[in-house]
Enzyme design. Sequence first.
Site, PDB file in Angstrom:
ATOM      1  NE  ARG A   1      50.987 149.757  28.966  1.00 51.41           N
ATOM      2  CZ  ARG A   1      50.452 148.594  29.322  1.00 51.41           C
ATOM      3  NH1 ARG A   1      50.728 147.506  28.619  1.00 51.41           N
ATOM      4  NH2 ARG A   1      49.662 148.499  30.372  1.00 51.41           N
TER       5      ARG A   1
ATOM      6  NE  ARG B   1      63.702 151.265  34.721  1.00 50.70           N
ATOM      7  CZ  ARG B   1      62.706 150.372  34.695  1.00 50.70           C
ATOM      8  NH1 ARG B   1      61.898 150.316  33.643  1.00 50.70           N
ATOM      9  NH2 ARG B   1      62.513 149.559  35.700  1.00 50.70           N
TER      10      ARG B   1
ATOM     11  CG  ASP C   1      52.504 154.324  36.778  1.00 53.78           C
ATOM     12  OD1 ASP C   1      51.626 154.157  37.644  1.00 53.78           O
ATOM     13  OD2 ASP C   1      52.918 153.391  36.073  1.00 53.78           O
TER      14      ASP C   1
ATOM     15  CE1 TYR D   1      47.021 148.019  39.507  1.00 51.67           C
ATOM     16  CE2 TYR D   1      45.817 149.757  38.378  1.00 51.67           C
ATOM     17  CZ  TYR D   1      46.569 148.606  38.340  1.00 51.67           C
ATOM     18  OH  TYR D   1      46.869 148.022  37.134  1.00 51.67           O
TER      19      TYR D   1
END
Length: 356
Positions: A39, A52, A89, A167
């Site tokens: 990260r 962002r 991701d 998930y």
Amino acid sequence: MEVQSLLNSQPEHAPLQNDLLLRAARGEAVERPPVWLMRQAGRILPEYRAVRAKMGGFKDLVESPVHASEVTIQPVDILGVDAAIIFSDILVIPEAMGLPYELVEKVGPRFPDVVRTVQDLKRLRTNVDPEVHLSYVLDAIRQTKRDLAGRVPLIGFCGAPWTIFCYMVEGKGSKDWALPRRLLWEQPAFAHSLLDSITEASIAYLQAQVKAGADLVQIFDSWAGVLSDGLYAEFMMPRLRRMCDALSPLVPVTVFAKGGAHLLPQLADLSCHTLGLDWQTDPRKARQLVGEEKTLQGNLDPSILYASPEVIRKKTQEMLSNFGTRRHIANLGHGVYPDVDPEHVKVFVETVQKSA
């Protein structure tokens, strides 16, 4: 894709000026451990937040090759790390399989639909083509390789089949993943089928990342720790073995099983080059379990980066000592927390780099 065919199809890239990561992963001699952070491209950096802010949301940034490349390279310029990891991701795989996700600010991922039955399985795409369904990630890798110009290696990644399974079944985050674990017992045939589909899509995806220019790939099993030895051996190890066997002839492969200290004897048998350790795993005990044929990666407690620079230096030096002088890639034991001071991260990085 055959190994030689894939290697022959890779575009020409600038020679690497810093290949510490690759040499350490392969067990070759290095002047010091390479260092990067999980990260590292993200909210700790004001420069990331500025990029962002231009985008509509996290997914918009992931799906914009130019901007994803920009934030991938920022930690190399700002923190001085020895590798870049492509900004993406792990949940792009279920989306490519036909199960779209949303990322809700301060909440996490949400799937409008879930996969819990054989009928649900039939709705999924079984022939994921990364050049079609994940082209934005591959374009970001190509862009990043050009812009890095050989300064440091580029890491590609995906989620491990079990983590992606969690998930897709749960539809959101969970503390204990009770529902996915329940399905392993109640519907083992369904579980095997879904895990196989995830595995094949992930292999194709990682191979495409290598073809696009990734120098090393990492498989993140974020929820490995909720499975017992037996369940992991039955449901995960055959898939991880397939993935590692398909990728390790191409580039170094790292497997990071968070919470998986009890799984290290199994993981040591994989054909991967590196095993990542979380901060709750003693590197000395891990080395005893794994042996000398694997590189170990990690594993500073991410919360130590809240401490003073003096404490960060001390704890980093202790970590390096615990890993010893051979086959180590310095990292945190999980991703860097978003509210950590970047200057504290620099102390960690610089301490490792001065350890030569």
